[in-house]
Design an enzyme around this catalytic site. Structure first.
Site, PDB file in Angstrom:
ATOM      1  N   GLN A   1       5.669  -9.171   2.669  1.00 22.25           N
ATOM      2  CA  GLN A   1       5.405  -8.702   1.304  1.00 22.25           C
ATOM      3  C   GLN A   1       6.623  -8.935   0.404  1.00 22.25           C
ATOM      4  OE1 GLN A   1       4.248  -4.972   2.896  1.00 22.25           O
ATOM      5  NE2 GLN A   1       2.060  -5.321   2.609  1.00 22.25           N
TER       6      GLN A   1
ATOM      7  N   CYS B   1       0.824  -1.214   0.000  1.00 23.77           N
ATOM      8  CA  CYS B   1       0.000   0.000   0.000  1.00 23.77           C
ATOM      9  C   CYS B   1       0.860   1.267   0.000  1.00 23.77           C
ATOM     10  CB  CYS B   1      -0.976  -0.010   1.167  1.00 23.77           C
ATOM     11  SG  CYS B   1      -0.192  -0.302   2.737  1.00 23.77           S
ATOM     12  N   ASN B   2       2.102   1.135   0.425  1.00 18.90           N
ATOM     13  CA  ASN B   2       2.949   2.327   0.484  1.00 18.90           C
ATOM     14  C   ASN B   2       4.041   2.386  -0.567  1.00 18.90           C
ATOM     15  OD1 ASN B   2       1.859   3.908   2.504  1.00 18.90           O
ATOM     16  ND2 ASN B   2       2.716   2.591   4.089  1.00 18.90           N
ATOM     17  N   ARG B   3       4.252   1.312  -1.307  1.00 21.65           N
ATOM     18  CA  ARG B   3       5.317   1.338  -2.313  1.00 21.65           C
ATOM     19  C   ARG B   3       5.046   0.361  -3.450  1.00 21.65           C
ATOM     20  NH1 ARG B   3      10.106   1.555  -0.262  1.00 21.65           N
ATOM     21  NH2 ARG B   3       9.353   1.997   1.842  1.00 21.65           N
TER      22      ARG B   3
ATOM     23  N   THR C   1     -12.380   1.865  15.635  1.00 21.57           N
ATOM     24  CA  THR C   1     -11.328   1.726  16.654  1.00 21.57           C
ATOM     25  C   THR C   1     -11.592   0.524  17.538  1.00 21.57           C
ATOM     26  OG1 THR C   1     -11.235   4.124  16.626  1.00 21.57           O
ATOM     27  CG2 THR C   1     -10.019   3.034  18.375  1.00 21.57           C
TER      28      THR C   1
ATOM     29  N   SER D   1      10.158   1.895   5.836  1.00 22.22           N
ATOM     30  CA  SER D   1       8.694   1.934   5.974  1.00 22.22           C
ATOM     31  C   SER D   1       8.207   3.263   6.527  1.00 22.22           C
ATOM     32  CB  SER D   1       8.223   0.817   6.905  1.00 22.22           C
ATOM     33  OG  SER D   1       8.547  -0.418   6.351  1.00 22.22           O
TER      34      SER D   1
ATOM     35  N   GLY E   1     -17.369   1.259  16.909  1.00 24.01           N
ATOM     36  CA  GLY E   1     -16.811   1.817  15.673  1.00 24.01           C
ATOM     37  C   GLY E   1     -15.551   1.099  15.227  1.00 24.01           C
TER      38      GLY E   1
END
Lengths: 274, 434
Positions: B126, B55-57, B199, B115, B197
């Protein structure tokens, strides 16, 4: 035999000292291998110590608590054995540093100030007497260990409560574990001290002809043990746990210790052997 | 030098691209497989390829003689043809690295050093998934295979030998971390969640991971509390807010993540509950803003009350501790990188030595042949021995130096290229090539 005993006398503080070093490393780094080494060396120390005391007793035909040095050595062994049992039962070695410091110090004093072997005290020559003394010392040692765990519980709870995450928070096991270890030691202490005191009365009956004596040391020990045991068991039955139980355990031990040790120092008693 | 062994990376991450762009260019396993097929086609100049997409790279690792700009162009074209996406954007510059820097980058990524949340553990799995993908393909990836193995090893070593990945760095993890300092086991713990919710769900998931089965969910809305309770296979009980005081008697941990105009757990509730609990320890974590647990509850000896600020302090402390572990993690990266480069250099050095030896011998034979008919057989034999001996002595130190380079730590791969250029080894055709 004397040469062997002298050699072991030097070896014992070395073994406990080495075990202490590994417990300190385990506490600082949390690496399990240090805990395993510390525990293994402690076991070797306990076995060596037991062989030393039994060997000495059998060879010289007396129960080896005839002087301060021997009493310290016996206390060191008792604390080491009890701590080892508590640690193995709970599989938690993070608190070893605190107990091995005491064991090491007691044995170091015992080894440094040893003054020959053997005794002229007839009472100590009777092996039956050994059970009374061993169980009484084991009981007091176990209660001392429980008090130390209670203190750890109070300190850790205080850190968690104040949101302060220092060394105690980081290195000690969980509150629940500390509580369990303390409970375990308390149980041991109450039972051993109770049996030890009872055997003492039996012994008194055998040599003096009556079960209860008016000796202040014995009376105070009886009362202190009874108050501690009843107070603790009632609190347990009432469902008290955690903070309140730790306070009871800690203060209970202090009162018991002061009653037995301090009062007997100032009162006249026949209950001296050195 | 054999430039076939050039390792390159072109990548986009949280450091150089916004989240919208990262989302768009992210590739799933199937798409990654198609990229690999495209790269490994018959006429492709790319020798090896691996894709790491999270999701970040999204990063592409290549082994190819192409320059970084040519590889970038290739990537632009592939995105156009396979995903119909334009990745060439003036304001977004991809990370482009080669050789040592590229190796260093992947090892650091695997260890969580790159990260967004320093020391994140998930990235290692991953990296493993990317490695598994290239293993599952029918192509050969000798260099990337070894590189990804090294990356996984570096990641594991960082996890086990340093504290880079230890300590909670999210609010829900911090809640669990606090509970772990009080309770040894979570199997028979009762957790009261106030609020249903996101959290609460996250906190409940974390507690479930460490063995908790008994949850009580208190929420104003019936539908939401029942919905969350259903996620726990019938082991969770859903209650209205009014039943919180009764639930406090049984709970070991209370986590509140709800919105309410007043305190949902008052000081009076807690005093009464504590009597009923026989003063058993209770951990209360109030993640709500504004707070829904009366702060005076903290005055009760056996109640350990934490609010969102306390948890943020825990996280900040842990992040600070993690930062302190960076040098230790970097030294592991350097250690593994050197091992990999020694191996890679050996790939470069061995063909260079054999090519050089072959080149010198070819000259020797060529020159000897000029005397083949001018000398006696005995003289020719002596000349042959002499020439061999001269060549051996001439090549002795260059070969030792080349071998030393492959084991040493100071070799720039371009130095081997100098040897090839010096003797024009690229143009020289050995026996097999002829």
């Amino acid at each position: 035999m004397t040469i062997f005993l002298q050699a072991v006398n030097v070896l014992l503080p070395l073994l406990y000292g080495l075990s202490l070093i590994f417990y300190v490393s385990h506490f600082n780094t949390k690496k399990p291998k240090y805990g395993t080494w510390a525990s293994s060396i402690l076991l070797i120390g306990i076995i060596t110590h037991a062989v030393y005391i039994v060997g000495k007793g059998l060879y010289f035909q007396y129960f080896p608590i005839s002087n301060t040095s021997e009493s310290f050595s016996m206390l060191a062994l008792n604390i080491a054995v009890l701590y080892y049992i508590v640690e193995r039962t709970n599989k938690e070695g993070a608190t070893g540093l605190f107990f091995l410091s005491i064991v090491f110090l007691f044995q170091l004093v015992a080894s440094m100030f040893i003054n020959g072997f053997g005794t002229s005290n007839e009472l100590l020559s009777n092996p039956m007497f050994g059970f009374h003394v061993t169980l009484t010392l084991l009981g007091i040692s176990a209660l001392a260990i429980a008090a130390l765990y209670a203190l750890m519980y109070l300190m850790l709870a205080k850190e968690i409560k104040r949101h302060h995450f220092g060394v105690i928070y980081d290195r000690l096991p969980t509150l629940e574990t500390v509580e369990k270890m303390g409970m375990f030691a308390t149980g041991f202490g109450i039972i051993f001290l109770g049996i030890g005191v009872f055997l003492g009365h039996l012994w008194a009956y055998k040599i003096l002809g009556y079960f209860f004596t008016s000796d202040p040391k014995i009376v105070i020990t009886d009362i202190a043990w009874m108050i501690y045991a009843i107070g603790w068991i009632v609190s347990w039955k009432l469902g008290l746990r955690g903070l309140r139980m730790s306070l009871i355990t800690f203060w209970g031990f202090l009162v018991l210790f002061i009653s037995i040790v301090v009062f007997s120092m100032f009162l006249q008693t026949f209950h001296r052997f050195s | 030098m054999n430039s076939d062994h050039t390792i390159a990376i072109i990548g986009f991450s949280h450091k150089n691209a916004p989240v919208e762009f990262r989302d768009r260019i992210s590739v799933d396993e199937e798409m990654a497989s198609r990229f690999i097929d495209a790269a490994m086609g018959t006429d492709s100049p790319i020798r090896e390829i691996a894709i790491l997409s999270t999701c970040n790279r999204t990063e592409f690792y290549f082994v190819s003689p192409l320059s970084l700009s040519d590889l970038r162009q290739w990537l632009v074209e592939q995105y156009r043809s396979l995903m119909n996406i334009e990745i060439m954007q003036p304001d977004i510059q991809p990370l482009m690295l080669q050789n040592e820097e590229a190796v260093d980058h992947l090892l650091s990524v695997a260890g969580g050093l790159e990260s967004m949340m320093l020391g994140e553990r998930q990235i290692l799995s991953q990296v493993k998934a990317s490695y598994d993908l290239i293993l599952s393909k029918e192509y050969s990836f000798p260099i990337l295979n070894r590189l990804f193995q090294s990356a996984i090893r570096a990641g594991k070593a960082i996890h086990t030998r340093t504290n880079l990945c230890r300590g909670a760095v999210s609010v829900s993890q911090a809640a669990v971390e606090l509970a772990r300092k009080i309770f040894k086991s979570f199997q028979n713990r009762n957790i009261l969640l106030v609020g249903a919710g996101e959290t609460s769900k996250l906190v409940a998931e974390h507690f479930r991971e460490i063995g908790t089965h008994e949850f009580v969910i208190a929420n104003r809305g019936e539908a939401r509390r029942k919905q969350l309770a259903e996620r726990f296979n019938g082991r969770a009980k859903a209650i209205p807010l009014e039943q919180i005081p009764a639930a406090l008697l049984e709970a070991d941990i209370v986590v509140t993540a709800a919105k309410a105009p007043d305190y949902l757990i008052t000081y009076k509730d807690m005093v009464q509950a504590m009597k009923g609990r026989k003063y058993r320890v209770l951990l209360l974590i109030d993640i709500s803003t504004p707070r829904v647990i009366d702060p005076r509850v903290a005055n009760i000896s056996e109640a350990f009350l934490y609010n969102i600020d306390h948890l943020k302090n825990v996280i900040a402390d842990n992040l600070e501790k993690r930062k302190g572990e960076i040098p230790a993690a970097q030294s592991i990266v350097a250690e593994v990188r050197e091992e990999f480069l020694v191996w890679l250099r050996s790939l470069e050095v061995v063909p260079t030595i054999s090519k050089l030896t072959e080149y010198f011998n070819a000259i020797r034979i060529q020159e000897l042949e000029k005397f083949a008919h001018k000398t006696t057989e005995k003289e020719y034999s002596h000349m042959e021995q002499l020439s061999k001996s001269i060549i051996r002595k001439l090549l002795h130190y260059p070969i030792i130096s080349l071998r030393g380079m492959s084991n040493g730590h100071n070799l720039d791969l371009s130095k081997i290229e100098v040897v090839w250029e010096f003797f024009r080894l690229h143009e020289f055709k050995g026996k097999e090539e002829k």
